[in-house]
Design a protein around this motif. Structure first.
Motif, short mmCIF file in Angstrom:
data_model
loop_
_atom_site.label_atom_id
_atom_site.label_comp_id
_atom_site.label_asym_id
_atom_site.label_seq_id
_atom_site.Cartn_x
_atom_site.Cartn_y
_atom_site.Cartn_z
N LYS A 114 -15.74 44.46 68.01
CA LYS A 114 -15.11 44.86 66.75
C LYS A 114 -14.48 46.25 66.87
O LYS A 114 -14.50 47.06 65.95
N LYS A 160 -16.27 42.01 58.67
CA LYS A 160 -17.26 42.31 59.73
C LYS A 160 -17.00 43.68 60.34
O LYS A 160 -17.93 44.42 60.63
N GLN A 164 -19.60 46.81 60.09
CA GLN A 164 -20.09 47.47 61.29
C GLN A 164 -19.86 48.98 61.25
O GLN A 164 -20.69 49.77 61.72
N GLU A 165 -18.73 49.38 60.64
CA GLU A 165 -18.40 50.80 60.56
C GLU A 165 -19.09 51.49 59.39
O GLU A 165 -18.93 52.71 59.20
#
Length: 257
Positions: A114, A160, A164-165
């Motif tokens: 990602k 997503k 994730q960040e």
């Protein structure tokens, strides 16, 4: 007509037929294809018969029109799997850098992480050139290089990435609005996001599967950016990005800009 010349003519017509399927539309009736190519139906029939015999083309049982056959799909899959994106993109990077005389970078998206990474670059002749790290995984949600990729991703993949960040709801809404603008205009322009003092203009790259795979960006020092040249810079970046996408098998007719 000499035999060699006749053979070359047949080959040229055959390639024109295949380009019609890749560049214009995926299915053709014989008459409409002959009209499009401006060739006699009789000569087109012979070419189609040969291609059908080799399973390059087949007739769709639903529409009765010609479409790509299993052998063409097999060869295209092998070629696509072995394509060296850097080699394909390099001439476009060199031409863009020479045209605008600025640093130009190729970024690719890595779905398993990602993240994106810059995999190649070409610098202009100016003394001050911004240098971005090559081969290092970096966030996708910042700067033109990443945002122009996010703007053309499936919503689920975007969610997503932002999860994730660690982007909160307010931040997601802000990014979502920005991505919508980028998607409509076909490019992104940001300043001081990935590197302080750098302005970047980016356009998306797509492959034969019609998915966004990365971006092409031009990086310029903020204090030397000439606003009057913005439209020309944007045009050049978009043109070269579209050229890379076409070279990778993306259909020009479906480019979102």
């Amino acid at each position: 007509m000499p035999k060699e010349s006749s053979n070359q003519n047949v080959i040229a017509k055959t390639l024109a037929v295949l380009r019609a399927f890749t560049d214009k539309q995926m299915e053709w009736g014989v008459t409409e294809l002959a009209r499009y190519l401006e060739v006699p139906v009789s000569s087109l029939h012979r070419i189609l018969k040969t291609l059908r015999g080799e399973n390059i083309l087949q007739v769709s049982p639903e529409s009765g029109k010609y479409k790509f056959g299993p052998e063409m799909v097999r060869m295209a899959s092998i070629i696509s799997a072995k394509v060296d994106i850097k080699s394909v993109a390099r001439p476009f990077l060199e031409r863009l850098s020479e045209t605008v005389d600025e640093s130009v970078y190729l970024a690719l998206y890595h779905s398993q992480h990602k993240k994106l990474s810059f995999v190649d670059c070409v610098h202009g002749s100016k003394a001050l050139q911004y240098v971005l790290e090559i081969g290092v995984l970096q966030p996708v949600h910042i700067a033109a290089s990443g945002k122009v990729i996010l703007a053309h991703m499936e919503p689920a993949e975007v969610a997503k990435v932002l999860e994730q960040e660690g982007i909160d709801e307010e931040g997601r809404q802000k990014i979502s609005a920005e991505l919508e603008r980028i998607r409509i205009q076909g490019y992104a322009m940001t300043a001081n996001e990935r590197k302080v003092g750098a302005l970047s203009i980016g356009a998306p790259l797509f492959d034969a599967s019609q998915k966004v795979i990365g971006s092409l960006i031009c990086v310029i020092p903020v204090n030397s950016f000439d606003e009057t040249k913005k439209d020309l810079l944007v045009l050049r970046v978009k043109e070269e990005a579209a050229g890379i996408s076409r070279a990778l098998g993306f259909s020009a007719q479906t480019l979102p800009f």
